[in-house]
Scaffold this motif. Structure first.
Motif, PDB file in Angstrom:
ATOM      1  N   GLY A 280       0.818  -1.213   0.000  1.00  0.00           N
ATOM      2  CA  GLY A 280       0.000   0.000   0.000  1.00  0.00           C
ATOM      3  C   GLY A 280       0.850   1.261   0.000  1.00  0.00           C
ATOM      4  O   GLY A 280       0.549   2.229  -0.720  1.00  0.00           O
ATOM      5  N   ILE A 281       1.927   1.261   0.782  1.00  0.00           N
ATOM      6  CA  ILE A 281       2.797   2.437   0.869  1.00  0.00           C
ATOM      7  C   ILE A 281       3.524   2.676  -0.454  1.00  0.00           C
ATOM      8  O   ILE A 281       3.654   3.828  -0.907  1.00  0.00           O
ATOM      9  N   ILE A 308       3.481  15.413   2.454  1.00  0.00           N
ATOM     10  CA  ILE A 308       2.674  14.195   2.572  1.00  0.00           C
ATOM     11  C   ILE A 308       3.544  12.946   2.413  1.00  0.00           C
ATOM     12  O   ILE A 308       3.344  11.937   3.093  1.00  0.00           O
ATOM     13  N   ALA A 309       4.527  13.012   1.524  1.00  0.00           N
ATOM     14  CA  ALA A 309       5.402  11.856   1.291  1.00  0.00           C
ATOM     15  C   ALA A 309       6.132  11.433   2.561  1.00  0.00           C
ATOM     16  O   ALA A 309       6.500  10.260   2.708  1.00  0.00           O
ATOM     17  N   GLY A 310       6.335  12.361   3.479  1.00  0.00           N
ATOM     18  CA  GLY A 310       6.994  12.018   4.738  1.00  0.00           C
ATOM     19  C   GLY A 310       6.284  10.898   5.476  1.00  0.00           C
ATOM     20  O   GLY A 310       6.935  10.040   6.097  1.00  0.00           O
ATOM     21  N   ALA A 311       4.965  10.890   5.422  1.00  0.00           N
ATOM     22  CA  ALA A 311       4.193   9.833   6.089  1.00  0.00           C
ATOM     23  C   ALA A 311       4.496   8.476   5.470  1.00  0.00           C
ATOM     24  O   ALA A 311       4.732   7.489   6.182  1.00  0.00           O
ATOM     25  N   PHE A 312       4.502   8.409   4.142  1.00  0.00           N
ATOM     26  CA  PHE A 312       4.760   7.140   3.455  1.00  0.00           C
ATOM     27  C   PHE A 312       6.178   6.640   3.733  1.00  0.00           C
ATOM     28  O   PHE A 312       6.398   5.449   3.984  1.00  0.00           O
ATOM     29  N   LEU A 313       7.137   7.559   3.709  1.00  0.00           N
ATOM     30  CA  LEU A 313       8.528   7.177   3.909  1.00  0.00           C
ATOM     31  C   LEU A 313       8.789   6.713   5.338  1.00  0.00           C
ATOM     32  O   LEU A 313       9.555   5.782   5.567  1.00  0.00           O
ATOM     33  N   GLY A 314       8.147   7.364   6.305  1.00  0.00           N
ATOM     34  CA  GLY A 314       8.316   6.966   7.702  1.00  0.00           C
ATOM     35  C   GLY A 314       7.804   5.556   7.960  1.00  0.00           C
ATOM     36  O   GLY A 314       8.468   4.752   8.628  1.00  0.00           O
ATOM     37  N   ILE A 315       6.626   5.259   7.443  1.00  0.00           N
ATOM     38  CA  ILE A 315       6.052   3.924   7.614  1.00  0.00           C
ATOM     39  C   ILE A 315       6.940   2.878   6.947  1.00  0.00           C
ATOM     40  O   ILE A 315       7.259   1.835   7.516  1.00  0.00           O
ATOM     41  N   ASN A 316       7.372   3.166   5.723  1.00  0.00           N
ATOM     42  CA  ASN A 316       8.185   2.210   4.990  1.00  0.00           C
ATOM     43  C   ASN A 316       9.517   1.947   5.682  1.00  0.00           C
ATOM     44  O   ASN A 316       9.953   0.797   5.783  1.00  0.00           O
TER      45      ASN A 316
END
Length: 393
Positions: A280-281, A308-316
């Motif tokens: 999903g990420i 917004i990309a910060g959220a995806f990168l942090g989770i990944n």
């Protein structure tokens, strides 16, 4: 006791001083990645260099970091984790200072390579050191490590933008001073990290990469890192902002990265599992980059998409590190070195190639290529997923 109850009772932030000493140094080390981000245009303008030439500051740093990862286990197993960390910090202090007194882009690129060597010695050993001294098991240690990573990535651009508003040389001197503080903290506080019982062979990382799961996850991270560093290193060139305002943009990006890596990623893992969450990420981050390609001329849109990309990168970041530690058939230090070698290649190629693509075609293409490559990460993740599922069975 069930896995869920363990997660509820363990607080990853109740740690000894030694763990926090390493975490502080990690913050400063990861500051070094984003610190130069706000000053890239300033360096190019003052030293009369093209975007692709300036992007070599990232390429030399990441390439040397990745290659040097292959020997960090060999060195650490002989002189011990603490000594390895201190040598790495000392190299960063020296080469960051030399970068600050440079007069050409070529000199800075060379000194950033030396900085990358110190970074490799520190980063690969720091995770193993935190795992050794932290309470609450490997998962708590990884969360603390990722929190330090996120905080460093958040604060780095802000510090870089603030110091860079006076001179592009300021951030280099700033890292040198902060790393000196980290050096003292590690020297005084880090205790109880024993030398490995067995000396690591210099070929151990190559042998580890014969494991299909570890190699596939490393390649997955390489492809994902390509998108990561396309965004981090290239996006400042499409913004008409000065150093301090670029710093603010990436500060909010980094804050979101830190929050999601520490608090959101573990919840998503427990609810959906590692692989489904990563799929999903990758989709969301790939789309984020493609939208940046479409709306490159809209500065407000690009800024919003960066944050917004910060959220995806942090989770990944958190989930893929956890997956590597779980799927690896070898000790964590060797696994970390092998995996980091592969993934940093993506971080080395992307900045230079993004600058070249913009010169050859137009400013939209680097983001488009980055998005497509992030989508390709799902293919290699599928291979690694099989081995991850076997380890959990």
């Amino acid at each position: 006791m069930s896995t869920q109850s363990k997660h509820q009772k363990v607080n990853p932030f109740h740690q000894p001083k030694s763990a926090y000493a390493v975490a502080f140094a990690c913050v400063v080390a990861f500051m070094g990645i984003g610190l130069v981000d706000p000053i890239l245009k300033s360096i190019g303008e003052e030293l009369h260099a093209t975007a692709s030439q300036v992007e070599l500051l990232f390429t030399s740093y990441m390439l040397v970091t990745g290659v040097a990862m292959l020997i960090t286990g060999f060195i650490s197993s002989r002189i011990g984790p603490k000594a390895t960390i201190l040598v790495g910090l000392l190299l960063i202090i020296i080469f960051a200072f030399l970068g600050g007194i440079s007069d050409t882009v070529g000199q800075i690129v060379g000194f950033r390579a030396g900085w990358g060597l110190g970074n490799a010695l520190f980063i690969s050993t720091a995770l193993a050191a935190i795992v050794s001294v932290a309470t609450g098991g490997a998962e708590s240690a990884i969360i603390l490590y990722e929190a330090a990573l996120g905080l460093g990535m958040a604060v780095g651009p802000l510090v870089g933008g603030t110091l860079g508003s006076f001179s592009w040389r300021g951030p280099f001197f700033g890292v040198s001073v902060l790393m000196a503080i980290g050096f003292i903290a590690i020297l005084v506080l880090l205790k109880g990290v024993p030398k490995p019982k067995q000396k690591t062979s210099i070929v151990a990382p190559f042998v580890a990469l014969k494991h299909r799961g570890l190699l596939s996850l490393g390649i997955t991270a390489l492809l994902y890192n390509f998108g990561f560093f396309t965004l981090l290193a290239y996006s400042p060139f499409v913004l008409s902002l000065d150093a301090i305002h670029v710093g603010y943009v990436f500060f909010f990006w980094g804050v979101l990265l830190a929050i999601c890596s520490v608090f959101v990623a573990p919840k998503l893992e427990r609810k959906f599992g590692v692989a489904p969450t990563l799929y999903g990420i990758f989709i969301l981050f790939g789309l984020d980059l493609i939208f940046m390609a479409i709306f490159t001329n809209s500065e407000a849109t690009v800024i919003g998409l960066i944050i917004i990309a910060g959220a995806f990168l942090g989770i990944n970041n958190t989930l893929i590190t956890t997956a590597v530690m779980e799927v690896s058939p070898v000790e964590r230090g060797v696994a970390s070195s092998a995996y980091s070698f592969v993934r940093f290649v993506g971080g080395a190629i992307a900045p230079w190639l993004a600058g070249k693509l913009a010169e050859w075609y137009n400013p939209h293409i680097p983001f488009l290529v980055g998005g497509i490559i992030v989508f390709l990460a799902m293919v290699t993740l599928t291979i690694g997923k099989r081995d991850l599922n076997k380890m959990r069975a």
